[in-house]
Design a protein around this motif. Structure first.
Motif, PDB file in Angstrom:
ATOM      1  N   SER A  31       0.841  -1.201   0.000  1.00 17.89           N
ATOM      2  CA  SER A  31       0.000   0.000   0.000  1.00 17.89           C
ATOM      3  C   SER A  31       0.872   1.245   0.000  1.00 17.89           C
ATOM      4  CB  SER A  31      -0.943   0.010   1.207  1.00 17.89           C
ATOM      5  OG  SER A  31      -0.210  -0.030   2.432  1.00 17.89           O
ATOM      6  N   ALA A  32       1.958   1.200   0.776  1.00 11.63           N
ATOM      7  CA  ALA A  32       2.882   2.333   0.802  1.00 11.63           C
ATOM      8  C   ALA A  32       3.611   2.468  -0.526  1.00 11.63           C
ATOM      9  CB  ALA A  32       3.886   2.149   1.942  1.00 11.63           C
ATOM     10  N   THR A  33       3.954   1.347  -1.141  1.00 10.39           N
ATOM     11  CA  THR A  33       4.641   1.386  -2.430  1.00 10.39           C
ATOM     12  C   THR A  33       3.770   2.054  -3.486  1.00 10.39           C
ATOM     13  OG1 THR A  33       5.840  -0.644  -1.865  1.00 10.39           O
ATOM     14  CG2 THR A  33       5.780  -0.018  -4.193  1.00 10.39           C
ATOM     15  N   VAL A  34       2.486   1.726  -3.494  1.00 13.12           N
ATOM     16  CA  VAL A  34       1.564   2.360  -4.434  1.00 13.12           C
ATOM     17  C   VAL A  34       1.512   3.867  -4.179  1.00 13.12           C
ATOM     18  CG1 VAL A  34      -0.840   2.539  -5.153  1.00 13.12           C
ATOM     19  CG2 VAL A  34       0.183   0.286  -4.802  1.00 13.12           C
ATOM     20  N   ALA A  35       1.411   4.249  -2.908  1.00 10.86           N
ATOM     21  CA  ALA A  35       1.319   5.674  -2.582  1.00 10.86           C
ATOM     22  C   ALA A  35       2.561   6.435  -3.027  1.00 10.86           C
ATOM     23  CB  ALA A  35       1.093   5.848  -1.085  1.00 10.86           C
ATOM     24  N   VAL A  36       3.747   5.830  -2.824  1.00  7.50           N
ATOM     25  CA  VAL A  36       4.995   6.501  -3.186  1.00  7.50           C
ATOM     26  C   VAL A  36       5.207   6.511  -4.699  1.00  7.50           C
ATOM     27  CG1 VAL A  36       7.518   6.391  -2.989  1.00  7.50           C
ATOM     28  CG2 VAL A  36       6.083   6.025  -0.965  1.00  7.50           C
ATOM     29  N   VAL A  51      -3.164   2.019  10.593  1.00  3.44           N
ATOM     30  CA  VAL A  51      -2.026   2.884  10.883  1.00  3.44           C
ATOM     31  C   VAL A  51      -1.968   4.046   9.898  1.00  3.44           C
ATOM     32  CG1 VAL A  51      -0.321   1.658   9.443  1.00  3.44           C
ATOM     33  CG2 VAL A  51       0.423   2.867  11.512  1.00  3.44           C
ATOM     34  N   TRP A  52      -2.488   3.834   8.683  1.00  7.59           N
ATOM     35  CA  TRP A  52      -2.512   4.926   7.707  1.00  7.59           C
ATOM     36  C   TRP A  52      -3.354   6.105   8.211  1.00  7.59           C
ATOM     37  CZ3 TRP A  52       0.592   5.770   3.838  1.00  7.59           C
ATOM     38  CH2 TRP A  52       1.224   4.706   3.198  1.00  7.59           C
ATOM     39  N   LEU A  53      -4.487   5.807   8.831  1.00  6.47           N
ATOM     40  CA  LEU A  53      -5.335   6.867   9.367  1.00  6.47           C
ATOM     41  C   LEU A  53      -4.619   7.603  10.497  1.00  6.47           C
ATOM     42  CD1 LEU A  53      -7.991   8.385   9.416  1.00  6.47           C
ATOM     43  CD2 LEU A  53      -8.941   6.555  10.841  1.00  6.47           C
ATOM     44  N   ARG A  54      -3.946   6.852  11.369  1.00  5.21           N
ATOM     45  CA  ARG A  54      -3.212   7.481  12.463  1.00  5.21           C
ATOM     46  C   ARG A  54      -2.093   8.391  11.924  1.00  5.21           C
ATOM     47  NH1 ARG A  54      -6.846   4.827  14.721  1.00  5.21           N
ATOM     48  NH2 ARG A  54      -7.820   6.792  14.076  1.00  5.21           N
ATOM     49  N   LEU A  55      -1.406   7.954  10.859  1.00  6.11           N
ATOM     50  CA  LEU A  55      -0.351   8.784  10.265  1.00  6.11           C
ATOM     51  C   LEU A  55      -0.922  10.079   9.692  1.00  6.11           C
ATOM     52  CD1 LEU A  55       1.731   6.015   8.450  1.00  6.11           C
ATOM     53  CD2 LEU A  55       2.618   7.535  10.231  1.00  6.11           C
ATOM     54  N   HIS A 108      -9.095   9.674   1.511  1.00  5.93           N
ATOM     55  CA  HIS A 108     -10.244   8.966   0.952  1.00  5.93           C
ATOM     56  C   HIS A 108      -9.977   7.476   0.732  1.00  5.93           C
ATOM     57  CE1 HIS A 108     -12.402  12.739   0.327  1.00  5.93           C
ATOM     58  NE2 HIS A 108     -11.259  13.245  -0.110  1.00  5.93           N
ATOM     59  N   ALA A 109      -8.763   7.032   1.044  1.00 10.90           N
ATOM     60  CA  ALA A 109      -8.448   5.596   1.025  1.00 10.90           C
ATOM     61  C   ALA A 109      -8.697   5.076   2.436  1.00 10.90           C
ATOM     62  CB  ALA A 109      -7.007   5.371   0.601  1.00 10.90           C
TER      63      ALA A 109
END
Length: 476
Positions: free
Chosen positions: A438-443, A465-469, A454-455
């Motif tokens: 998921s992080a690879t796609v974002a980067v 953890v993405w929401l917390r970040l 919105h993801a």
């Protein structure tokens, strides 16, 4: 020595590991005749001495550690691992060091396999010396692709050869667990093999020249891994190098820079890799034997119009998945040039390995796992980006608590403040290897932070953890 007449192909691939196989698969799919030359087992280092056997050794270790964090399972998994069973499963994953399945797959693509040592013998020409000494000459109409990978780098210590030290090959293929094992190094191979063999019954001493582990990741990654390894029983000594090593009556004796004398049954040096190009015939095409091969983003060796270097041998990203990515790019570029089609080599084009520069993912399969993609905070700052690091502990994520009691981990995203995209992401904690894509796609896609809101992560999973970040970035 018997020499045959030359045989012409569109493409000749030297090295039949996963990278070379993928180059051949893509060029064959484009209709190009292709030969693959392999001196050992088809499938290469990854299949038999690296990725597959190492992860087969580590999977039971990690599964047991996860189970021990769960009330109701704790008592059921208190005993030691069944080491012979773990090793037997490892052997299954390496196909017992036989490559019949890989050969059948390659033949299914229509590529031809040549067993033996392949060497360049001038532009577009490869000689193959077979096991019986027969020499076959291959010529390439369009391209020669070098995918010979790397080999372990051993330090220049007197008498080291007589000690018969382990490299990554012996560490992943050993038939029994040594009672005492010294591991020299602080990178991925060192930490993974120390984790595996400690759990499989060895008493492990880890000697690290630097200040900590995994120094190519964010500092907290190595710190959390070291803390857990020490709790598991690994004796970690940082700022320590090996000054001498001998084998006395079957026992390895290592003397360190601190003056310590450490005895063990085996010693593993995980101290780096060098390109497997020393006997490749590079001098016949004006290149330096034993050197890394410098390439452009289409993986073509700079200064040539026919030679490609794909995978670890070009030193861009020494990872199997990244090498296979390069192979797909190189195969497409070779096919396009052969057909006279336009080359789409602009950043993120079909013929450009752009991800090698700033979107390379990696997972370290220790306990806890460490996973990262893109640039660390220090790397982003050194590259001149105006960035901000956002950190959160996994203790704030409901899915982490459900994953296991006492779950400990941390996440960081490095945000580019100019474009509000992610330059890098790092996760450390049990199970985080499955988060990294998921992080690879974002980067790689350069998803704006505003769109990441919105993801929506599913609840209750580690992905929250993405929401917390994002909340931490918004609120601080």
């Amino acid at each position: 020595m018997t020499e045959t007449e030359s045989i012409a192909y569109d493409v000749v691939v030297i090295g039949g590991g996963p990278v070379g196989e993928n180059v051949a698969d893509r060029t064959r799919a484009a209709g190009l005749t292709t030969a693959v030359v392999e001196s050992e087992l088809l499938g290469g280092e990854c299949s038999y001495w690296a990725c597959m056997p190492s992860k087969a050794l580590l999977r039971p270790v990690i599964a047991q550690a996860d189970a021990r964090r769960l009330p109701g399972l704790t008592r059921a998994v208190q005993g030691p691992l069944d080491t012979p069973a773990v090793l037997a499963r490892r052997d299954d994953f390496t196909s017992h060091w036989k490559d019949d399945g890989q050969v059948a797959w390659l033949e299914g693509t229509g590529a031809d396999l040549y067993r033996g040592a392949g060497r360049l013998a001038g532009p577009r020409t490869v000689t193959v010396t077979g096991p019986d000494g027969t020499v076959t000459n291959l010529t390439a109409r369009h391209a020669v692709a070098v995918s010979t990978g790397t080999r372990a780098l051993l330090p220049d210590l007197p008498g080291l050869a007589e000690v018969k030290p382990w490299t990554s090959r012996e560490a992943t293929s050993a038939e029994t667990a040594p009672g005492r094992l010294i591991v020299v190094g602080g990178g991925v191979v060192a930490t993974e093999m120390a984790t595996a063999w400690q759990a499989l019954g060895s008493r492990v001493t880890l000697l690290v020249r630097g200040k900590g582990l995994l120094n190519r990741m964010e500092p907290f990654a190595g710190e959390l891994v070291a803390e857990a390894m020490a709790e598991a029983g690994v004796d970690i000594r940082t700022g320590t190098s090996v000054e001498s090593v001998t084998r006395e009556n079957g026992t390895v004796v290592a003397v360190t820079s601190a003056g310590d004398r450490i005895e063990a049954d085996e010693i593993l040096f995980a101290t780096g890799r060098v390109p497997h190009t020393d006997d490749l015939g590079l001098e016949t095409v004006g290149l330096e034997p034993g050197s890394w091969l410098d390439v452009d983003d289409s993986l073509r060796v700079n200064g040539t119009d026919w030679l490609y270097a794909v995978g670890d041998v070009n030193h861009r990203a020494l990872l199997t998945h990244q090498g296979k990515y390069q192979a797909r790019i190189a195969g497409a570029a070779i096919a396009a040039r052969a057909a006279g089609s336009p080359l789409l080599d602009e950043p993120w084009g079909a013929h450009a390995a752009t991800a090698d520069h700033d979107a390379v993912p990696q997972v370290v399969f220790t306990d806890p796992e460490a996973a990262a993609v893109g640039l660390s905070l220090a790397e982003a700052e050194q590259a001149g980006h105006r960035v901000r690091a956002v950190d959160v502990e996994f203790s704030s994520v409901a899915g982490a608590g459900l994953y296991g009691d006492g779950y400990k981990g941390r996440a960081r995203m490095v945000v580019d403040l100019e474009d509000e995209i992610l330059r890098g992401v790092t996760f450390v904690g049990p199970g985080v290897g499955e988060l990294i894509h998921s992080a690879t796609v974002a980067v790689a896609v350069r998803v704006p932070v505003s769109r990441l809101w919105h993801a929506v992560p599913s609840y209750p999973t580690l992905s929250e953890v993405w929401l917390r970040l994002l909340e931490a970035y918004r609120d601080n």
